[in-house]
Write a protein that holds these residues in place. Structure first.
Motif, PDB file in Angstrom:
ATOM      1  N   SER A 404       0.833  -1.212   0.000  1.00  0.00           N
ATOM      2  CA  SER A 404       0.000   0.000   0.000  1.00  0.00           C
ATOM      3  C   SER A 404       0.859   1.250   0.000  1.00  0.00           C
ATOM      4  O   SER A 404       0.592   2.202  -0.741  1.00  0.00           O
ATOM      5  N   ILE A 405       1.911   1.245   0.820  1.00  0.00           N
ATOM      6  CA  ILE A 405       2.772   2.428   0.898  1.00  0.00           C
ATOM      7  C   ILE A 405       3.583   2.589  -0.383  1.00  0.00           C
ATOM      8  O   ILE A 405       3.862   3.712  -0.815  1.00  0.00           O
ATOM      9  N   LEU A 406       3.934   1.491  -1.018  1.00  0.00           N
ATOM     10  CA  LEU A 406       4.591   1.598  -2.325  1.00  0.00           C
ATOM     11  C   LEU A 406       3.661   2.267  -3.337  1.00  0.00           C
ATOM     12  O   LEU A 406       4.102   3.074  -4.164  1.00  0.00           O
ATOM     13  N   MET A 407       2.371   1.949  -3.265  1.00  0.00           N
ATOM     14  CA  MET A 407       1.404   2.593  -4.155  1.00  0.00           C
ATOM     15  C   MET A 407       1.231   4.074  -3.798  1.00  0.00           C
ATOM     16  O   MET A 407       1.008   4.914  -4.673  1.00  0.00           O
ATOM     17  N   VAL A 408       1.343   4.404  -2.504  1.00  0.00           N
ATOM     18  CA  VAL A 408       1.294   5.813  -2.096  1.00  0.00           C
ATOM     19  C   VAL A 408       2.486   6.570  -2.688  1.00  0.00           C
ATOM     20  O   VAL A 408       2.354   7.696  -3.169  1.00  0.00           O
ATOM     21  N   ILE A 409       3.658   5.920  -2.671  1.00  0.00           N
ATOM     22  CA  ILE A 409       4.852   6.542  -3.264  1.00  0.00           C
ATOM     23  C   ILE A 409       4.664   6.720  -4.773  1.00  0.00           C
ATOM     24  O   ILE A 409       5.052   7.745  -5.348  1.00  0.00           O
ATOM     25  N   LEU A 410       4.040   5.728  -5.425  1.00  0.00           N
ATOM     26  CA  LEU A 410       3.737   5.860  -6.850  1.00  0.00           C
ATOM     27  C   LEU A 410       2.803   7.048  -7.076  1.00  0.00           C
ATOM     28  O   LEU A 410       3.026   7.863  -7.991  1.00  0.00           O
ATOM     29  N   GLY A 411       1.767   7.150  -6.242  1.00  0.00           N
ATOM     30  CA  GLY A 411       0.849   8.282  -6.353  1.00  0.00           C
ATOM     31  C   GLY A 411       1.550   9.607  -6.120  1.00  0.00           C
ATOM     32  O   GLY A 411       1.303  10.589  -6.837  1.00  0.00           O
ATOM     33  N   PHE A 412       2.438   9.631  -5.134  1.00  0.00           N
ATOM     34  CA  PHE A 412       3.217  10.844  -4.862  1.00  0.00           C
ATOM     35  C   PHE A 412       4.080  11.210  -6.068  1.00  0.00           C
ATOM     36  O   PHE A 412       4.161  12.389  -6.446  1.00  0.00           O
ATOM     37  N   SER A 413       4.706  10.207  -6.688  1.00  0.00           N
ATOM     38  CA  SER A 413       5.605  10.453  -7.816  1.00  0.00           C
ATOM     39  C   SER A 413       4.876  11.096  -8.986  1.00  0.00           C
ATOM     40  O   SER A 413       5.460  11.909  -9.715  1.00  0.00           O
ATOM     41  N   VAL A 414       3.609  10.732  -9.175  1.00  0.00           N
ATOM     42  CA  VAL A 414       2.823  11.310 -10.265  1.00  0.00           C
ATOM     43  C   VAL A 414       2.258  12.665  -9.851  1.00  0.00           C
ATOM     44  O   VAL A 414       2.407  13.665 -10.561  1.00  0.00           O
ATOM     45  N   MET A 415       1.627  12.701  -8.677  1.00  0.00           N
ATOM     46  CA  MET A 415       0.921  13.910  -8.273  1.00  0.00           C
ATOM     47  C   MET A 415       1.874  15.057  -7.966  1.00  0.00           C
ATOM     48  O   MET A 415       1.526  16.232  -8.138  1.00  0.00           O
ATOM     49  N   CYS A 416       3.111  14.736  -7.525  1.00  0.00           N
ATOM     50  CA  CYS A 416       4.052  15.803  -7.189  1.00  0.00           C
ATOM     51  C   CYS A 416       4.542  16.548  -8.422  1.00  0.00           C
ATOM     52  O   CYS A 416       5.139  17.620  -8.305  1.00  0.00           O
ATOM     53  N   LEU A 417       4.284  16.004  -9.614  1.00  0.00           N
ATOM     54  CA  LEU A 417       4.645  16.727 -10.829  1.00  0.00           C
ATOM     55  C   LEU A 417       3.730  17.925 -11.047  1.00  0.00           C
ATOM     56  O   LEU A 417       4.078  18.852 -11.786  1.00  0.00           O
ATOM     57  N   LEU A 418       2.558  17.916 -10.408  1.00  0.00           N
ATOM     58  CA  LEU A 418       1.581  18.986 -10.572  1.00  0.00           C
ATOM     59  C   LEU A 418       1.329  19.755  -9.281  1.00  0.00           C
ATOM     60  O   LEU A 418       0.580  20.732  -9.286  1.00  0.00           O
ATOM     61  N   HIS A 419       1.935  19.300  -8.170  1.00  0.00           N
ATOM     62  CA  HIS A 419       1.747  19.983  -6.893  1.00  0.00           C
ATOM     63  C   HIS A 419       2.984  19.809  -6.025  1.00  0.00           C
ATOM     64  O   HIS A 419       3.747  18.851  -6.199  1.00  0.00           O
ATOM     65  N   GLU A 420       3.180  20.725  -5.079  1.00  0.00           N
ATOM     66  CA  GLU A 420       4.265  20.599  -4.106  1.00  0.00           C
ATOM     67  C   GLU A 420       3.712  19.842  -2.910  1.00  0.00           C
ATOM     68  O   GLU A 420       2.846  20.331  -2.189  1.00  0.00           O
ATOM     69  N   LEU A 421       4.215  18.618  -2.652  1.00  0.00           N
ATOM     70  CA  LEU A 421       3.606  17.720  -1.671  1.00  0.00           C
ATOM     71  C   LEU A 421       4.555  17.207  -0.602  1.00  0.00           C
ATOM     72  O   LEU A 421       4.193  16.319   0.164  1.00  0.00           O
ATOM     73  N   THR A 422       5.760  17.772  -0.527  1.00  0.00           N
ATOM     74  CA  THR A 422       6.678  17.257   0.492  1.00  0.00           C
ATOM     75  C   THR A 422       6.171  17.507   1.910  1.00  0.00           C
ATOM     76  O   THR A 422       6.589  16.838   2.842  1.00  0.00           O
ATOM     77  N   TYR A 423       5.252  18.476   2.073  1.00  0.00           N
ATOM     78  CA  TYR A 423       4.737  18.806   3.403  1.00  0.00           C
ATOM     79  C   TYR A 423       3.702  17.798   3.896  1.00  0.00           C
ATOM     80  O   TYR A 423       3.261  17.884   5.045  1.00  0.00           O
ATOM     81  N   ALA A 424       3.278  16.844   3.063  1.00  0.00           N
ATOM     82  CA  ALA A 424       2.191  15.929   3.425  1.00  0.00           C
ATOM     83  C   ALA A 424       2.607  15.059   4.608  1.00  0.00           C
ATOM     84  O   ALA A 424       3.456  14.163   4.479  1.00  0.00           O
ATOM     85  N   ARG A 425       1.994  15.292   5.762  1.00  0.00           N
ATOM     86  CA  ARG A 425       2.393  14.591   6.986  1.00  0.00           C
ATOM     87  C   ARG A 425       2.189  13.095   6.887  1.00  0.00           C
ATOM     88  O   ARG A 425       3.018  12.299   7.343  1.00  0.00           O
ATOM     89  N   HIS A 426       1.062  12.690   6.303  1.00  0.00           N
ATOM     90  CA  HIS A 426       0.766  11.252   6.272  1.00  0.00           C
ATOM     91  C   HIS A 426       1.797  10.492   5.438  1.00  0.00           C
ATOM     92  O   HIS A 426       2.085   9.324   5.717  1.00  0.00           O
ATOM     93  N   LEU A 427       2.375  11.138   4.421  1.00  0.00           N
ATOM     94  CA  LEU A 427       3.382  10.478   3.596  1.00  0.00           C
ATOM     95  C   LEU A 427       4.561  10.034   4.444  1.00  0.00           C
ATOM     96  O   LEU A 427       4.984   8.869   4.396  1.00  0.00           O
ATOM     97  N   TRP A 428       5.090  10.941   5.252  1.00  0.00           N
ATOM     98  CA  TRP A 428       6.282  10.639   6.040  1.00  0.00           C
ATOM     99  C   TRP A 428       5.982   9.679   7.187  1.00  0.00           C
ATOM    100  O   TRP A 428       6.789   8.787   7.487  1.00  0.00           O
ATOM    101  N   PHE A 429       4.845   9.841   7.825  1.00  0.00           N
ATOM    102  CA  PHE A 429       4.446   8.925   8.899  1.00  0.00           C
ATOM    103  C   PHE A 429       4.319   7.503   8.351  1.00  0.00           C
ATOM    104  O   PHE A 429       4.828   6.540   8.954  1.00  0.00           O
ATOM    105  N   LEU A 430       3.662   7.357   7.213  1.00  0.00           N
ATOM    106  CA  LEU A 430       3.465   6.037   6.618  1.00  0.00           C
ATOM    107  C   LEU A 430       4.774   5.447   6.099  1.00  0.00           C
ATOM    108  O   LEU A 430       4.975   4.227   6.164  1.00  0.00           O
ATOM    109  N   LEU A 431       5.672   6.292   5.588  1.00  0.00           N
ATOM    110  CA  LEU A 431       6.979   5.798   5.148  1.00  0.00           C
ATOM    111  C   LEU A 431       7.744   5.181   6.314  1.00  0.00           C
ATOM    112  O   LEU A 431       8.321   4.093   6.194  1.00  0.00           O
ATOM    113  N   GLY A 432       7.767   5.887   7.448  1.00  0.00           N
ATOM    114  CA  GLY A 432       8.448   5.352   8.626  1.00  0.00           C
ATOM    115  C   GLY A 432       7.823   4.055   9.087  1.00  0.00           C
ATOM    116  O   GLY A 432       8.525   3.084   9.429  1.00  0.00           O
ATOM    117  N   MET A 433       6.495   4.002   9.095  1.00  0.00           N
ATOM    118  CA  MET A 433       5.792   2.794   9.524  1.00  0.00           C
ATOM    119  C   MET A 433       6.067   1.637   8.578  1.00  0.00           C
ATOM    120  O   MET A 433       6.329   0.505   9.013  1.00  0.00           O
TER     121      MET A 433
END
Length: 445
Positions: A404-433
């Motif tokens: 699931s988190i790999l798919m979130v990273i895939l989604g981030f990789s696509v969506m970040c081309l159109l938005h600045e998303l490094t601030y997304a808290r859930h991304l980093w929390f889920l990456l650590g988990m």
């Protein structure tokens, strides 16, 4: 405390923190707002991080809990290196512009350490938690997200039909849907994570979520897409969901059920809004016209030409920012112009601050240079390779979460081309988990 009591306290704290952060990651709060100041916008997770960190540190000092078990080499060196990139870029702003950006200091420098705190906390929870705690986190996260989405969808339906009884109750909820996150693109990226997990969980031999809840979320999916109105979400879901379906293609009957639920939702939405589409921006042709310009069979048109041909105000603004960003890259390609420099440049060029650079890689290239962009890219590639390697040894529970988190990273990789998303808290929390989750999760004692 006796060992029994400290173990009991650890389990109670893990249960509490999983529920608390499952809720807090979805809620934004605004502090210090006044007539002449928009206020400081924070995630509720930011405010909970300090007390959670103090309790966690106490448990570590008492040796009641374990430090995060990072599967990748030198995790703290990576964190230090990424932090050094941002701090150096912040200092570099002064040498280029003769001033620093207070906005960048609060949002990018201090904000970065908050993100790293959430990253570390997610890793600590996964290392110490039992399977029931992790399952509780995802059940709470998705159940609360569903409740918020239902309320917002009802409000949007009433906004389309204001003459219906009870519509006045929802007048304060405005279009587009942004949940409790106060930003529709942040909310859209959060829901990519929700749908990634729910889809993978549904197409699994072992389910954390009730099937009825997942079916209901798929019924709501068309409402979310239309009422949130994020173009990047439409494009990302169009890539991410087929990838998941291919990976879990053996569960085609369950897949058909999910698609049927989404089709029923789309049918209900079509009936309810067929004569109100003019009120929904996602149905405006101009909303997608910029993609037509970029995908032209001719050579990619110049930014000036695109500004003339594009009617949507938001895209005109993006093109102005893009033109400024490209000029800044030409001036400082290797080390960038410094954190916050894009907004300083806008003020110098146009007499006012316009907005952020709505593209994460471009933002990194402009403000931290090619060096900073490559270091961040290397970190994410390292995370992805580590997660893929761990999948080989995972039981079903861990594999579902990791994938699931790999798919979130895939989604981030696509969506970040159109938005600045490094601030997304859930991304980093889920990456650590996801990184620290054991391949064989611990059952409840």
């Amino acid at each position: 405390m006796t060992p029994f009591k400290t173990e009991k306290f650890l389990n109670a704290f893990l249960g509490f923190v999983c529920v608390a952060f499952a809720l807090a990651l979805q809620i934004q709060v605004t502090l210090f707002q006044s007539p002449d100041y928009l206020g400081l916008r924070l995630s509720l997770a930011d405010l909970l991080l300090l007390p959670a960190a103090l309790i966690t540190a106490t448990l570590l000092l008492m040796r009641t809990a374990q430090w995060p078990h990072w599967p990748m080499k030198g995790p703290y060196l990576w964190i230090a290196g990424l932090s050094l990139v941002l701090i150096a870029a912040f200092a570099h702003t002064y040498f280029v512009y003769g001033e620093i950006s207070r906005w960048a200091l609060v949002n990018k420098v201090f904000g970065w350490f908050v993100l790293m705190g959430l990253f570390s906390l997610g890793g600590w929870i996964a290392t110490n938690a039992q399977e029931k705690h992790i399952a509780c986190f995802f059940r709470t996260l998705i159940s609360f997200a569903t409740v918020v989405l239902v309320i917002q969808a009802i409000a949007m339906m009433f906004s389309l039909h204001p003459s219906l009884p009870g519509a006045w109750l929802f007048l304060d909820i405005k279009y587009p849907i942004d949940g409790l996150m106060a930003n529709r693109n942040a909310y859209a990226f959060f829901f990519l994570a929700v749908f990634a997990f729910t889809t993978i969980d549904a197409l699994s031999l072992r389910n954390i979520l009730p099937r009825g809840l997942v079916n209901f979320l798929y019924f709501l999916l068309p409402f979310f897409i239309v009422f949130n109105g994020s173009r990047a979400t439409v494009l990302t879901l169009a890539l991410m969901l087929p990838v998941i379906f291919v990976l879990r293609r053996r569960h085609w009957r369950r897949m058909a059920t999910l698609l049927l639920a989404a089709l029923i939702g789309a049918s209900v939405l079509a009936v309810a809004s067929h004569d109100r589409t003019n009120k929904l921006s996602i149905f405006h042709e101009r909303y997608f016209e910029i993609f037509g310009e970029v995908a032209s069979t001719e050579k990619v048109p110049s930014i000036d030409k695109m500004q003339e041909s594009v009617a949507y105000v938001g895209d005109k603004q993006r093109l102005v920012i893009l033109g400024d960003a490209m000029d800044m890259v030409r001036k400082n390609p290797f080390f960038g112009s410094g954190l916050g420099s894009a907004m300083l440049e806008q003020k110098a060029e146009h007499g006012k601050t316009i907005n952020l650079i709505d593209c994460t890689p471009l933002w990194l290239l402009v403000e931290t240079g090619l060096v900073g962009l490559l270091i961040f890219a290397a970190f994410f590639l390292k995370v992805v390779s580590t997660l893929i390697r761990q999948l080989k040894y995972d039981d079903v529970f861990a594999a579902n979460i990791r994938l699931s988190i790999l798919m979130v990273i895939l989604g981030f990789s696509v969506m970040c081309l159109l938005h600045e998303l490094t601030y997304a808290r859930h991304l980093w929390f889920l990456l650590g988990m996801a990184l620290c989750l054991p391949s064989k999760t611990r059952p409840a004692v």
